[in-house]
Design a protein around this motif. Structure first.
Motif, PDB file in Angstrom:
ATOM      1  N   ALA A  44       0.840  -1.252  -0.007  1.00 31.49           N
ATOM      2  CA  ALA A  44      -0.027  -0.191  -0.056  1.00 31.49           C
ATOM      3  C   ALA A  44       0.847   1.425   0.036  1.00 31.49           C
ATOM      4  CB  ALA A  44      -0.752  -0.075   1.149  1.00 31.49           C
ATOM      5  N   ASP A  45       2.010   1.138   0.982  1.00 32.80           N
ATOM      6  CA  ASP A  45       2.949   2.448   0.774  1.00 32.80           C
ATOM      7  C   ASP A  45       3.468   2.728  -0.574  1.00 32.80           C
ATOM      8  OD1 ASP A  45       4.417   4.328   2.182  1.00 32.80           O
ATOM      9  OD2 ASP A  45       6.255   3.144   1.968  1.00 32.80           O
ATOM     10  N   VAL A  91      -9.748  -5.844   1.773  1.00 35.83           N
ATOM     11  CA  VAL A  91      -8.722  -5.444   0.826  1.00 35.83           C
ATOM     12  C   VAL A  91      -8.879  -5.773  -0.282  1.00 35.83           C
ATOM     13  CG1 VAL A  91      -6.037  -6.323   0.815  1.00 35.83           C
ATOM     14  CG2 VAL A  91      -6.674  -5.832   3.071  1.00 35.83           C
ATOM     15  N   ASN A  92      -9.503  -6.896  -0.620  1.00 36.29           N
ATOM     16  CA  ASN A  92      -9.836  -7.483  -1.878  1.00 36.29           C
ATOM     17  C   ASN A  92     -10.771  -6.234  -2.528  1.00 36.29           C
ATOM     18  OD1 ASN A  92      -8.454  -9.655  -2.160  1.00 36.29           O
ATOM     19  ND2 ASN A  92      -9.657 -11.024  -1.103  1.00 36.29           N
ATOM     20  N   VAL A 121      -8.438   7.510  -8.242  1.00 39.92           N
ATOM     21  CA  VAL A 121      -7.415   6.781  -7.915  1.00 39.92           C
ATOM     22  C   VAL A 121      -6.788   6.865  -6.452  1.00 39.92           C
ATOM     23  CG1 VAL A 121      -4.983   6.003  -8.678  1.00 39.92           C
ATOM     24  CG2 VAL A 121      -6.927   6.274 -10.357  1.00 39.92           C
ATOM     25  N   THR A 122      -6.647   8.100  -6.375  1.00 43.19           N
ATOM     26  CA  THR A 122      -6.137   8.700  -4.937  1.00 43.19           C
ATOM     27  C   THR A 122      -7.005   8.370  -3.850  1.00 43.19           C
ATOM     28  OG1 THR A 122      -5.269  10.540  -5.922  1.00 43.19           O
ATOM     29  CG2 THR A 122      -5.347  10.909  -3.562  1.00 43.19           C
ATOM     30  N   ASP A 123      -8.335   8.343  -3.927  1.00 42.86           N
ATOM     31  CA  ASP A 123      -9.263   8.124  -2.711  1.00 42.86           C
ATOM     32  C   ASP A 123      -9.113   6.408  -2.753  1.00 42.86           C
ATOM     33  OD1 ASP A 123     -10.087  10.667  -2.776  1.00 42.86           O
ATOM     34  OD2 ASP A 123     -11.930  10.099  -3.821  1.00 42.86           O
ATOM     35  N   ALA A 124      -9.236   5.449  -3.630  1.00 41.98           N
ATOM     36  CA  ALA A 124      -9.196   4.154  -3.689  1.00 41.98           C
ATOM     37  C   ALA A 124      -7.876   3.926  -2.879  1.00 41.98           C
ATOM     38  CB  ALA A 124      -9.396   3.611  -4.839  1.00 41.98           C
ATOM     39  N   ALA A 125      -6.690   4.457  -3.379  1.00 44.35           N
ATOM     40  CA  ALA A 125      -5.189   4.170  -2.645  1.00 44.35           C
ATOM     41  C   ALA A 125      -5.488   4.505  -1.237  1.00 44.35           C
ATOM     42  CB  ALA A 125      -4.229   4.862  -3.388  1.00 44.35           C
ATOM     43  N   GLY A 126      -5.928   5.579  -0.862  1.00 45.89           N
ATOM     44  CA  GLY A 126      -6.215   5.797   0.458  1.00 45.89           C
ATOM     45  C   GLY A 126      -6.971   4.906   1.234  1.00 45.89           C
ATOM     46  N   LEU A 128      -7.326   1.696   0.543  1.00 40.99           N
ATOM     47  CA  LEU A 128      -6.455   0.496   0.501  1.00 40.99           C
ATOM     48  C   LEU A 128      -5.503   0.544   1.837  1.00 40.99           C
ATOM     49  CD1 LEU A 128      -5.461  -2.335  -0.353  1.00 40.99           C
ATOM     50  CD2 LEU A 128      -3.946  -0.895  -2.027  1.00 40.99           C
ATOM     51  N   THR A 129      -4.849   1.852   1.866  1.00 40.47           N
ATOM     52  CA  THR A 129      -4.138   2.010   2.798  1.00 40.47           C
ATOM     53  C   THR A 129      -4.652   1.996   4.132  1.00 40.47           C
ATOM     54  OG1 THR A 129      -2.598   3.459   1.633  1.00 40.47           O
ATOM     55  CG2 THR A 129      -2.410   3.663   4.049  1.00 40.47           C
TER      56      THR A 129
END
Length: 134
Positions: A44-45, A91-92, A121-126, A128-129
């Motif tokens: 995630a990082d 997570v999935n 993309v930024t929101d989804a990555a956040g 996931l983190t």
């Protein structure tokens, strides 16, 4: 009397061996879960770094449009790594959401949009983190 103690010792030894094996299996399973969680956090990082690269690539898309594709490829590679290593439903789901957001950005770039919205993309990555660290 010595003969009657041997069967008892064997049983005690056998029970101790079974208990040790059970304890070891529990520890290995626990360690496996910790390793998966650490992999999730580390990946995630990496994805967060890739998203930063993507944002910069989109800002400079007129200069180098291939950079956005390379950033998207890197994120997708990291997502496959997480998806292959977890069975956690949160997570999935976060991985699926991020994949959809990436597909939308990729389609926008392919359709000639030189400044696609990378907010999803930024929101989804956040997200996931968040699920990897909770």
């Amino acid at each position: 009397m010595a003969a009657s103690r041997r069967p008892r010792r064997r049983r005690v030894t056998a029970m101790a061996a079974v208990a040790a094996a059970t304890l070891t299996a529990g520890l290995v399973t626990g360690c496996d879960a910790v390793n998966k969680a650490l992999d999730c956090v580390q990946t995630a990082d990496t994805i967060a770094d890739d998203v930063t690269d993507l944002q910069q690539a989109v800002e400079n898309a007129a200069d180098d449009p291939s950079r956005a594709d390379a950033s998207l490829d890197s994120i997708e590679k990291s997502l496959r790594k997480i998806g292959d290593r977890t069975d956690d439903t949160d997570v999935n789901k976060a991985v699926d959401d991020l994949n959809r957001a990436i597909a939308n950005v990729r389609a926008a770039v392919r359709d000639g949009d030189h400044a696609p919205d990378v907010g999803p993309v930024t929101d989804a990555a956040g997200e996931l983190t968040k699920v990897c660290t909770s």
